[in-house]
Design an enzyme around this catalytic site. Structure first.
Site, short mmCIF file in Angstrom:
data_model
loop_
_atom_site.label_atom_id
_atom_site.label_comp_id
_atom_site.label_asym_id
_atom_site.label_seq_id
_atom_site.Cartn_x
_atom_site.Cartn_y
_atom_site.Cartn_z
N HIS A 51 10.06 -12.90 -21.06
CA HIS A 51 11.25 -13.17 -20.37
C HIS A 51 11.13 -12.93 -18.67
O HIS A 51 12.32 -13.01 -18.23
CB HIS A 51 12.18 -12.27 -20.80
CG HIS A 51 12.42 -10.72 -20.22
ND1 HIS A 51 11.70 -10.15 -21.25
CD2 HIS A 51 12.42 -9.93 -19.83
CE1 HIS A 51 11.19 -8.99 -21.05
NE2 HIS A 51 12.03 -8.78 -19.85
N ASP A 81 8.16 -14.01 -27.34
CA ASP A 81 8.63 -13.00 -25.15
C ASP A 81 6.81 -12.36 -25.59
O ASP A 81 6.36 -12.08 -24.73
CB ASP A 81 9.49 -11.98 -25.73
CG ASP A 81 9.66 -11.41 -24.14
OD1 ASP A 81 9.54 -11.88 -23.64
OD2 ASP A 81 9.87 -10.06 -23.90
N SER A 155 8.23 -4.18 -18.79
CA SER A 155 7.70 -4.88 -19.58
C SER A 155 6.57 -6.23 -19.42
O SER A 155 5.93 -6.22 -18.30
CB SER A 155 9.29 -6.63 -19.62
OG SER A 155 10.11 -5.80 -20.41
N LEU A 205 11.56 -26.23 -42.67
CA LEU A 205 12.00 -26.83 -43.98
C LEU A 205 13.54 -27.04 -43.68
O LEU A 205 13.44 -27.97 -44.49
CB LEU A 205 12.33 -25.07 -44.65
CG LEU A 205 11.02 -25.03 -45.36
CD1 LEU A 205 11.19 -24.06 -46.73
CD2 LEU A 205 10.84 -26.13 -46.44
N GLY A 206 14.48 -26.95 -43.08
CA GLY A 206 15.45 -27.64 -43.07
C GLY A 206 16.69 -27.01 -44.24
O GLY A 206 17.21 -27.89 -44.81
N VAL A 207 16.52 -26.19 -43.64
CA VAL A 207 17.91 -25.36 -45.55
C VAL A 207 18.73 -24.08 -44.23
O VAL A 207 17.80 -23.55 -43.47
CB VAL A 207 16.87 -24.49 -46.96
CG1 VAL A 207 16.15 -25.89 -47.30
CG2 VAL A 207 15.71 -23.19 -46.30
#
Length: 306
Positions: A51, A81, A155, A205-207
């Site tokens: 970031h 990140d 950071s 997975l697409g669930v």
């Protein structure tokens, strides 16, 4: 700690640790606002917080002794990140990376180089270890919480132990401004993938699912102490789940022999190594456990830089 160690000796030891570990801490000037920090994990490679990186080329890096050089973005992963930079020239010895597991209560120093006047430090302890933690599109297996004060620009800097070994990479970009540290072993594994591919491929997975409690009978049939699973409430058309034969109403409870009790568990299991590979998905269907082979897809939400 030896009871004969005086406060002055402890103070001097901490100062020596900051001085030695600070040799590998860099100022990273890659955004319009205040510079951030980074750590030299190997010759010519800086690991920092994603970031804080707004430019991909001509990034100014300042190392110990006033050495200044430029760097370019080699890869980034907003989900964890993390970003890696390649320096324009050799920057000298890299940081010493810890090999052991950090422990709650362990003394730790958060280091940063957010200004040109040298390394800065904040002392604390590891107050908690959280497993796992979901970020912006990615999940970390665990993160370290520390009560060290999150100084502006820290950071991307390292969290080090009492001997100056790096145990984590500090960031305030994942927990709404709260300082956490990504364990260094996990951070370096991610960095190696970024150096090779520029991004982190993630399994898909697409669930859509929701956590549900498992009945006593289901827990007995699973043969393990698992109290929840994921009820599949939606399956995307032409997704890996759809092509593999998963159904709405199935309760997903495992992946390749590893239990899946929450959405975070599933996110952690869908690692880059599983993308494009057949996996054994364990579901409960009609009250009975079943193994279904599903070829995991690859998420495209995190793209190559540039």
């Amino acid at each position: 700690m030896n009871g004969n160690v005086t406060l002055l000796q402890l103070s001097d030891a901490l100062a020596d640790t900051v001085q030695s570990a600070g040799e590998a801490v860099a100022l990273v000037d890659a955004r319009r606002r205040r510079p951030a920090s980074g750590v030299l994990i190997r010759p010519g490679v800086i690991l920092t917080a994603d970031h804080t990186v707004e430019r991909e080329e001509g990034i100014r890096v300042l190392l110990s002794g006033g050495r200044e050089m430029t760097a370019r973005l080699a890869g980034r992963d907003p989900g964890t990140d993390l970003a890696v930079l390649r320096l324009s020239e050799d920057a000298g010895p890299a940081a010493k990376l810890a090999s052991g597991e950090p422990r709650v209560g362990q003394m730790a120093l958060a280091l940063g180089r957010p200004a040109e006047d040298g390394v800065q430090a904040s002392l604390g302890i590891i107050s908690a270890i959280r497993r796992p933690m979901r970020g912006r599109g990615g999940t970390l297996e665990k993160v370290l919480r520390t009560d060290a004060i999150p100084m502006p620009g820290f950071s991307g800097g390292p969290l080090v132990n009492g001997t100056g070994e790096v145990i984590g990479l500090n960031t305030s970009g994942m927990a709404h401004g709260v300082l956490i540290a990504i364990p260094i072993q996990e951070a370096v594994r991610i960095a190696d993938v970024l150096l090779e591919h520029g991004r982190i491929p993630r399994g898909y997975l697409g669930v859509r699912s929701q956590v549900v409690e498992l009945s006593d009978a289901v827990r007995t049939s699973l043969g393990r102490k698992q109290y929840t699973g994921l009820l599949l409430v939606n399956i995307e058309p032409e997704s890996p789940a759809s092509r593999g034969g998963l159904l709405v109403g199935d309760i997903l409870v495992g992946l390749d022999g590893e239990p899946v009790a929450t959405s975070d568990d599933l996110a952690v299991r869908l690692t880059s190594s599983r993308a494009g590979q057949p996996s054994q998905v364990q579901v409960v269907r009609g009250g009975q456990p079943q193994q279904i082979t599903v070829t995991i897809g690859e998420s495209r939400r995190v793209q190559l830089p540039g």
